[in-house]
Write a protein that holds these residues in place. Sequence first.
Motif, PDB file in Angstrom:
ATOM      1  N   ARG A 147      24.915  12.122  32.869  1.00 15.84           N
ATOM      2  CA  ARG A 147      25.997  11.851  33.813  1.00 15.84           C
ATOM      3  C   ARG A 147      25.996  12.866  34.957  1.00 15.84           C
ATOM      4  NH1 ARG A 147      27.549   9.832  29.083  1.00 15.84           N
ATOM      5  NH2 ARG A 147      28.449  11.683  28.149  1.00 15.84           N
ATOM      6  N   GLU A 148      25.603  14.106  34.665  1.00 23.50           N
ATOM      7  CA  GLU A 148      25.480  15.122  35.716  1.00 23.50           C
ATOM      8  C   GLU A 148      24.418  14.701  36.735  1.00 23.50           C
ATOM      9  OE1 GLU A 148      23.155  19.232  35.876  1.00 23.50           O
ATOM     10  OE2 GLU A 148      24.868  19.333  34.514  1.00 23.50           O
ATOM     11  N   LYS A 149      23.313  14.165  36.239  1.00 19.45           N
ATOM     12  CA  LYS A 149      22.213  13.738  37.102  1.00 19.45           C
ATOM     13  C   LYS A 149      22.612  12.560  37.984  1.00 19.45           C
ATOM     14  CE  LYS A 149      17.925  11.247  36.970  1.00 19.45           C
ATOM     15  NZ  LYS A 149      17.197  10.299  36.183  1.00 19.45           N
ATOM     16  N   GLY A 150      23.252  11.575  37.389  1.00 22.80           N
ATOM     17  CA  GLY A 150      23.627  10.385  38.150  1.00 22.80           C
ATOM     18  C   GLY A 150      22.421   9.671  38.718  1.00 22.80           C
ATOM     19  N   ASP A 151      22.494   9.274  39.980  1.00 20.40           N
ATOM     20  CA  ASP A 151      21.431   8.523  40.651  1.00 20.40           C
ATOM     21  C   ASP A 151      20.590   9.391  41.567  1.00 20.40           C
ATOM     22  OD1 ASP A 151      22.094   6.116  39.488  1.00 20.40           O
ATOM     23  OD2 ASP A 151      23.412   5.498  41.112  1.00 20.40           O
ATOM     24  N   ARG A 152      20.593  10.675  41.335  1.00 16.02           N
ATOM     25  CA  ARG A 152      19.915  11.589  42.256  1.00 16.02           C
ATOM     26  C   ARG A 152      18.401  11.634  42.036  1.00 16.02           C
ATOM     27  NH1 ARG A 152      23.535  16.834  41.957  1.00 16.02           N
ATOM     28  NH2 ARG A 152      23.788  16.218  39.803  1.00 16.02           N
ATOM     29  N   SER A 153      17.701  11.936  43.128  1.00 18.95           N
ATOM     30  CA  SER A 153      16.242  12.034  43.097  1.00 18.95           C
ATOM     31  C   SER A 153      15.825  13.452  42.713  1.00 18.95           C
ATOM     32  CB  SER A 153      15.671  11.705  44.488  1.00 18.95           C
ATOM     33  OG  SER A 153      15.922  12.789  45.373  1.00 18.95           O
ATOM     34  N   ILE A 154      14.520  13.671  42.621  1.00 21.86           N
ATOM     35  CA  ILE A 154      14.035  15.016  42.290  1.00 21.86           C
ATOM     36  C   ILE A 154      14.274  16.002  43.424  1.00 21.86           C
ATOM     37  CG2 ILE A 154      12.370  14.323  40.542  1.00 21.86           C
ATOM     38  CD1 ILE A 154      10.155  14.507  42.610  1.00 21.86           C
ATOM     39  N   ALA A 155      14.567  15.515  44.612  1.00 22.44           N
ATOM     40  CA  ALA A 155      14.923  16.413  45.714  1.00 22.44           C
ATOM     41  C   ALA A 155      16.342  16.954  45.539  1.00 22.44           C
ATOM     42  CB  ALA A 155      14.818  15.683  47.043  1.00 22.44           C
ATOM     43  N   GLU A 156      17.154  16.238  44.761  1.00 18.66           N
ATOM     44  CA  GLU A 156      18.567  16.585  44.613  1.00 18.66           C
ATOM     45  C   GLU A 156      18.937  17.133  43.235  1.00 18.66           C
ATOM     46  OE1 GLU A 156      20.413  13.084  47.343  1.00 18.66           O
ATOM     47  OE2 GLU A 156      19.421  12.506  45.488  1.00 18.66           O
ATOM     48  N   TRP A 157      18.111  16.871  42.231  1.00 13.17           N
ATOM     49  CA  TRP A 157      18.452  17.288  40.870  1.00 13.17           C
ATOM     50  C   TRP A 157      17.191  17.492  40.042  1.00 13.17           C
ATOM     51  CZ3 TRP A 157      17.669  15.725  35.835  1.00 13.17           C
ATOM     52  CH2 TRP A 157      18.503  16.303  34.868  1.00 13.17           C
ATOM     53  N   LEU A 158      17.189  18.546  39.247  1.00 12.41           N
ATOM     54  CA  LEU A 158      16.147  18.780  38.245  1.00 12.41           C
ATOM     55  C   LEU A 158      16.826  19.225  36.962  1.00 12.41           C
ATOM     56  CD1 LEU A 158      13.460  20.707  40.334  1.00 12.41           C
ATOM     57  CD2 LEU A 158      13.296  18.369  39.456  1.00 12.41           C
ATOM     58  N   TYR A 205       9.365  16.619  34.249  1.00 18.49           N
ATOM     59  CA  TYR A 205      10.272  15.680  34.909  1.00 18.49           C
ATOM     60  C   TYR A 205       9.745  15.270  36.291  1.00 18.49           C
ATOM     61  CZ  TYR A 205      14.528  13.660  36.811  1.00 18.49           C
ATOM     62  OH  TYR A 205      15.433  12.802  37.384  1.00 18.49           O
ATOM     63  N   LYS A 206       9.316  16.248  37.076  1.00 18.47           N
ATOM     64  CA  LYS A 206       8.780  15.942  38.418  1.00 18.47           C
ATOM     65  C   LYS A 206       7.562  15.027  38.318  1.00 18.47           C
ATOM     66  CE  LYS A 206       9.902  20.403  40.507  1.00 18.47           C
ATOM     67  NZ  LYS A 206       9.289  21.571  41.171  1.00 18.47           N
ATOM     68  N   ARG A 207       6.668  15.359  37.399  1.00 13.33           N
ATOM     69  CA  ARG A 207       5.443  14.568  37.223  1.00 13.33           C
ATOM     70  C   ARG A 207       5.795  13.129  36.813  1.00 13.33           C
ATOM     71  NH1 ARG A 207       3.187  17.841  34.141  1.00 13.33           N
ATOM     72  NH2 ARG A 207       3.760  16.927  32.149  1.00 13.33           N
ATOM     73  N   ARG A 208       6.702  12.974  35.853  1.00 12.72           N
ATOM     74  CA  ARG A 208       7.070  11.640  35.378  1.00 12.72           C
ATOM     75  C   ARG A 208       7.763  10.846  36.490  1.00 12.72           C
ATOM     76  NH1 ARG A 208       7.813   9.174  30.333  1.00 12.72           N
ATOM     77  NH2 ARG A 208       6.097  10.515  29.738  1.00 12.72           N
ATOM     78  N   PHE A 209       8.645  11.497  37.245  1.00 14.41           N
ATOM     79  CA  PHE A 209       9.337  10.834  38.348  1.00 14.41           C
ATOM     80  C   PHE A 209       8.313  10.269  39.339  1.00 14.41           C
ATOM     81  CE2 PHE A 209      11.753  10.306  42.202  1.00 14.41           C
ATOM     82  CZ  PHE A 209      13.058  10.063  41.799  1.00 14.41           C
ATOM     83  N   ARG A 210       7.346  11.092  39.703  1.00 13.31           N
ATOM     84  CA  ARG A 210       6.314  10.657  40.661  1.00 13.31           C
ATOM     85  C   ARG A 210       5.446   9.537  40.088  1.00 13.31           C
ATOM     86  NH1 ARG A 210       5.728  16.678  41.531  1.00 13.31           N
ATOM     87  NH2 ARG A 210       6.992  17.083  43.377  1.00 13.31           N
ATOM     88  N   GLU A 211       5.091   9.633  38.806  1.00 15.78           N
ATOM     89  CA  GLU A 211       4.269   8.596  38.165  1.00 15.78           C
ATOM     90  C   GLU A 211       4.985   7.249  38.157  1.00 15.78           C
ATOM     91  OE1 GLU A 211       1.917  11.578  35.052  1.00 15.78           O
ATOM     92  OE2 GLU A 211       3.534  10.308  34.308  1.00 15.78           O
TER      93      GLU A 211
END
Length: 163
Positions: free
Chosen positions: A123-134, A142-148
């Motif tokens: 819920r803290e993360k919400g709909d944010r991208s890796i530029a906004e939340w890690l 997480y970054k690698r999976r997001f990009r994949e």
Amino acid sequence: MKQFLTQLWSTIQNVISIFMRKEHKNWIDADKDGLTTRQEVLFRDSISSTIVKSEKGTISIQGKWKCKYTNKLITQASQLDIDHIVPINYARNNKVGLWSQARFTEFANDLSNLVAVEGSINREKGDRSIAEWLPPKNKQWYKRRFREVCQKWNIRCKDSKKN
């Protein structure tokens, strides 16, 4: 006026996000094995688990999980959310081309984009991208999976605040 419009746009995006989450609330059983996508992820991501079928035929997953975002040990499936690593609303706003409702359902149930995590961190993360939340832990994973996932689904990956 600019501040008002910014707040209005933010409110509109939040309403759309809530609608999108409700639209994809129901998990499917893509492989027809009797387990919903949520149950598949709970089973896959568990340290140890048992599939329990009640007398009424309801299936539940019991076990232990280590949250990928916090490394916290969790022993109740009800304390877990299934996170879309690339959020549905993010995909909707950054996809290339037109997607049908069936395509969104397929995306929403893609196991490579799902992970069982502590509910509060999701819920803290919400709909944010890796530029906004890690996440606090396992940032590189997480970054690698997001990009994949973005590459797999042809979604623009905004991984810096400059994009």
